[in-house]
Enzyme design. Structure first.
Site, PDB file in Angstrom:
ATOM      1  CG  HIS A  72      59.164  37.953  17.935  1.00 39.25           C
ATOM      2  ND1 HIS A  72      59.856  39.022  18.391  1.00 39.25           N
ATOM      3  CD2 HIS A  72      59.922  36.478  17.614  1.00 39.25           C
ATOM      4  CE1 HIS A  72      60.452  38.906  19.189  1.00 39.25           C
ATOM      5  NE2 HIS A  72      61.014  37.624  18.595  1.00 39.25           N
TER       6      HIS A  72
ATOM      7  CG  ASP B 245      63.981  30.428  16.095  1.00 42.04           C
ATOM      8  OD1 ASP B 245      65.090  30.316  15.825  1.00 42.04           O
ATOM      9  OD2 ASP B 245      63.406  30.820  16.930  1.00 42.04           O
TER      10      ASP B 245
HETATM   11  N1  CMC Z   1      50.411  29.639  15.888  1.00 44.20           N
HETATM   12  C1  CMC Z   1      49.071  29.851  15.919  1.00 44.20           C
HETATM   13  N2  CMC Z   1      48.453  30.840  16.911  1.00 44.20           N
HETATM   14  C2  CMC Z   1      48.984  31.955  17.203  1.00 44.20           C
HETATM   15  C3  CMC Z   1      50.926  31.403  17.006  1.00 44.20           C
HETATM   16  C4  CMC Z   1      51.389  30.019  16.761  1.00 44.20           C
HETATM   17  N3  CMC Z   1      52.764  30.471  16.160  1.00 44.20           N
HETATM   18  N4  CMC Z   1      51.382  32.089  17.595  1.00 44.20           N
HETATM   19  C5  CMC Z   1      49.789  33.465  18.538  1.00 44.20           C
HETATM   20  N5  CMC Z   1      48.454  33.044  17.708  1.00 44.20           N
HETATM   21  C6  CMC Z   1      47.446  33.497  18.140  1.00 44.20           C
HETATM   22  C7  CMC Z   1      47.675  33.511  19.749  1.00 44.20           C
HETATM   23  O1  CMC Z   1      46.950  32.533  20.111  1.00 44.20           O
HETATM   24  C8  CMC Z   1      46.789  34.209  19.964  1.00 44.20           C
HETATM   25  O2  CMC Z   1      45.633  34.738  19.164  1.00 44.20           O
HETATM   26  P1  CMC Z   1      44.025  34.957  19.741  1.00 44.20           P
HETATM   27  O3  CMC Z   1      44.738  36.589  18.789  1.00 44.20           O
HETATM   28  O4  CMC Z   1      43.068  34.810  19.469  1.00 44.20           O
HETATM   29  O5  CMC Z   1      43.151  34.854  21.307  1.00 44.20           O
HETATM   30  C9  CMC Z   1      47.099  35.872  18.710  1.00 44.20           C
HETATM   31  O6  CMC Z   1      47.794  35.377  18.043  1.00 44.20           O
HETATM   32  C10 CMC Z   1      48.061  36.441  19.434  1.00 44.20           C
HETATM   33  O7  CMC Z   1      49.278  36.184  20.291  1.00 44.20           O
HETATM   34  P2  CMC Z   1      49.537  36.130  21.447  1.00 44.20           P
HETATM   35  O8  CMC Z   1      50.253  34.682  21.301  1.00 44.20           O
HETATM   36  O9  CMC Z   1      49.389  37.527  22.380  1.00 44.20           O
HETATM   37  O10 CMC Z   1      51.154  36.686  20.968  1.00 44.20           O
HETATM   38  P3  CMC Z   1      52.773  36.296  21.911  1.00 44.20           P
HETATM   39  O11 CMC Z   1      53.222  37.577  21.390  1.00 44.20           O
HETATM   40  O12 CMC Z   1      52.176  35.898  22.928  1.00 44.20           O
HETATM   41  O13 CMC Z   1      53.137  34.849  21.659  1.00 44.20           O
HETATM   42  C11 CMC Z   1      55.144  33.387  20.836  1.00 44.20           C
HETATM   43  C12 CMC Z   1      54.889  35.062  20.853  1.00 44.20           C
HETATM   44  C13 CMC Z   1      56.166  33.445  19.542  1.00 44.20           C
HETATM   45  C14 CMC Z   1      55.334  32.932  22.513  1.00 44.20           C
HETATM   46  C15 CMC Z   1      53.874  32.856  19.809  1.00 44.20           C
HETATM   47  O14 CMC Z   1      54.061  32.735  18.849  1.00 44.20           O
HETATM   48  C16 CMC Z   1      54.640  31.868  20.030  1.00 44.20           C
HETATM   49  O15 CMC Z   1      54.522  30.151  20.819  1.00 44.20           O
HETATM   50  N6  CMC Z   1      55.535  31.093  18.786  1.00 44.20           N
HETATM   51  C17 CMC Z   1      55.636  29.890  18.339  1.00 44.20           C
HETATM   52  C18 CMC Z   1      57.042  29.519  18.873  1.00 44.20           C
HETATM   53  C19 CMC Z   1      58.191  30.248  18.290  1.00 44.20           C
HETATM   54  O16 CMC Z   1      58.683  30.604  16.909  1.00 44.20           O
HETATM   55  N7  CMC Z   1      58.479  30.480  19.362  1.00 44.20           N
HETATM   56  C20 CMC Z   1      59.880  31.365  18.528  1.00 44.20           C
HETATM   57  C21 CMC Z   1      60.335  32.924  18.774  1.00 44.20           C
HETATM   58  S1  CMC Z   1      61.504  34.057  17.943  1.00 44.20           S
HETATM   59  C22 CMC Z   1      62.828  33.095  18.655  1.00 44.20           C
HETATM   60  C23 CMC Z   1      63.169  34.173  19.340  1.00 44.20           C
HETATM   61  O17 CMC Z   1      62.976  35.266  19.565  1.00 44.20           O
HETATM   62  O18 CMC Z   1      63.098  33.564  21.232  1.00 44.20           O
END
Ligand code: CMC
Length: 434
Positions: A313, A371
């Site tokens: 998240h 989710d």
């Molecule tokens: N699976 C694998 N790796 C992940 C995931 C995941 N779901 N989420 C984050 N990471 C990794 C990412 O690659 C990064 O790794 P590194 O530091 O080695 O580069 C690290 O964790 C930090 O991630 P981030 O990209 O900085 O995190 P973010 O805050 O930009 O992304 C997110 C948040 C929700 C977009 C992402 O976690 C994601 O795509 N999750 C899957 C989709 C999902 O379940 N979304 C629903 C969110 S809850 C509903 C809502 O409130 O809208």
């Protein structure tokens, strides 16, 4: 917002005089630096794609502390709201700022119930879609089209119009979501039954048929009500910011909410529960539980582009408080329906277990988000996977409206107009032109 004791000073290494900027404090949460005069004073913009450090507005509706895993609606912890009270009381709270008294609650329930039907013409509009259209495509169209059917409440500057459009949207969204489902499966639309609860009515419009009585299962009714409460608002997320930006032009509330529906559709936002169930289906097709380890290796391989959907998240970096509540509901629903040993749900539990233990996820603080569990609950209830985001949109509608109305009522509100760092070609001539 109030001025903090300190100020921020921005200094430049090229001799440009430094600039002092006011700092404001909210009631809780981080202070903000007021950069509104920065461009006028320095000729520079700030650069913050993804709004990682930018507060786009002041708001008194929802507060999240991502590190503590805290979510408050109008100051009330989400756990208390989910355990006491129902979704419509939560709607009242979000819209009006306080929980309703018993009489206010009864009046509000009645008011919403009086608006559950949609204009009969809407079904002809709906019939223009292909039967296999994605429900979110249909919903984006239907919600936007409400402005054509209810043009007596489209003036966003008129508080009465805002009030009635809010009630209409909250009341009609379940009807529209259920209609888009019934249309896809070729069953007759079910008119709302106003003696039922908000979630009971939705269940009946989804799964009832005119030739049989429909008995609402109270465990599923309560589960759905909880899904609605947990998704009702979530501060300045992508779809809410979309609604605010869209509404900032003065467009009508139905159009602004339709923009929110469109944004919510994306898999990184509301589409995550659908993407999560698709992912579980894919692992199932690969061979099920025995292949979870292999799948996790793909997730951990940065080159694979595979993410564990339903995990992680942007704001909650320790745990998602909604996920804890939804996990409880998930267990209740699976037990009620005797689905604990269903292969897909066993697979989900295995994915959850591995991710909670694996260093890749633990070190990055990637926990199941709401989710992950809401997808499983909806699937167990019988809601088709491609309708999950529609259910999310239904629940989030009240949050979008509350935020939109708050923005319109804010004397500091202006049309949203971000700036850019231009990296394209400087001015040049078309060949032959002077
Ligand atoms: N699976 C694998 N790796 C992940 C995931 C995941 N779901 N989420 C984050 N990471 C990794 C990412 O690659 C990064 O790794 P590194 O530091 O080695 O580069 C690290 O964790 C930090 O991630 P981030 O990209 O900085 O995190 P973010 O805050 O930009 O992304 C997110 C948040 C929700 C977009 C992402 O976690 C994601 O795509 N999750 C899957 C989709 C999902 O379940 N979304 C629903 C969110 S809850 C509903 C809502 O409130 O809208």
């Amino acid at each position: 917002m109030k001025l903090a004791d300190n100020k921020a000073t921005l200094s430049f290494s090229n001799g440009t005089p430094s600039i002092e900027m006011p700092v404001y404090s909210g009631n809780i949460g981080p202070d903000v630096i007021d950069i509104r005069k920065l461009y006028a004073q320095s000729g520079m913009f700030t650069y913050d794609p993804g709004f990682l450090s930018t507060a786009s507005c002041q708001s008194g509706i929802t507060f999240i502390d991502g590190d503590k895993g805290e979510l408050l609606y109008r100051g009330y912890p989400i756990e208390q709201l989910a355990n006491h009270g129902d979704y419509l009381d939560t709607c009242y709270l979000l819209l009006k700022g306080d929980l309703p008294s018993e009489k206010e609650s009864a009046d509000f329930h009645k008011l919403v119930n009086n608006h559950t039907m949609v204009n009969e013409q809407m079904q002809f509009f709906l019939r223009g879609f292909r039967r296999d259209a994605h429900p979110m495509a249909v919903l984006t169209g239907l919600v936007g089209a409400l402005s054509a059917f209810y043009h007596d409440s489209t003036d966003i500057t008129n508080p009465e119009h805002r009030e009635i459009s809010a009630i209409r949207l909250i009341a009609k969204l379940p009807t529209l979501v259920a209609m888009s489902y019934k249309y896809g499966v070729g069953q007759p639309f079910m008119y709302p039954q106003n003696s039922l609860s908000y979630s009971g009515n939705f269940l009946r419009m989804m799964f009832g048929v005119p030739c049989e009585d429909y008995v609402v299962n109270p465990v599923l009714e309560r589960a759905l009500d909880r899904i609605f409460i947990l998704h009702a608002d979530h501060e300045q997320n992508a779809s809410t910011s979309t609604v605010r930006l869209c509404g900032s032009s003065g467009t009508n509330p139905f159009a602004a909410i339709a923009a929110g529906v469109a944004c919510l559709w994306g898999p990184a936002h509301g589409g995550a529960n659908e993407a999560c169930l698709k992912m579980l289906d894919d692992i199932q097709k690969m061979g099920g539980i025995s292949k979870v380890g292999e799948f996790m290796e793909q997730v951990k391989d940065k080159n694979s582009g595979v993410k564990l959907m339903g995990f992680g998240h942007r704001v909650y970096k320790n745990y998602d408080p909604r996920a804890k509540l939804m996990q409880e509901t998930c267990n209740e629903v699976l037990a009620e329906l005797g689905l604990e040993n269903d292969p897909l749900f066993k697979l989900a539990k295995q994915v959850e277990k591995i991710a909670l233990e694996d260093d890749y996820f633990v070190s990055r603080k990637l926990y199941p988000n709401v989710d992950f569990y809401s997808g499983i609950v909806q699937r167990a209830i019988g809601i088709p996977v491609n309708l999950f985001t529609g259910v999310f949109a239904l629940a989030r509608t009240v949050g979008w409206i509350a935020q939109l109305n708050e923005m319109i009522g804010d004397p500091e509100y202006k049309i949203g107009r971000p700036r850019q760092l231009f990296t394209g070609s400087p001015s040049r001539n078309v060949p032959g032109a002077k």
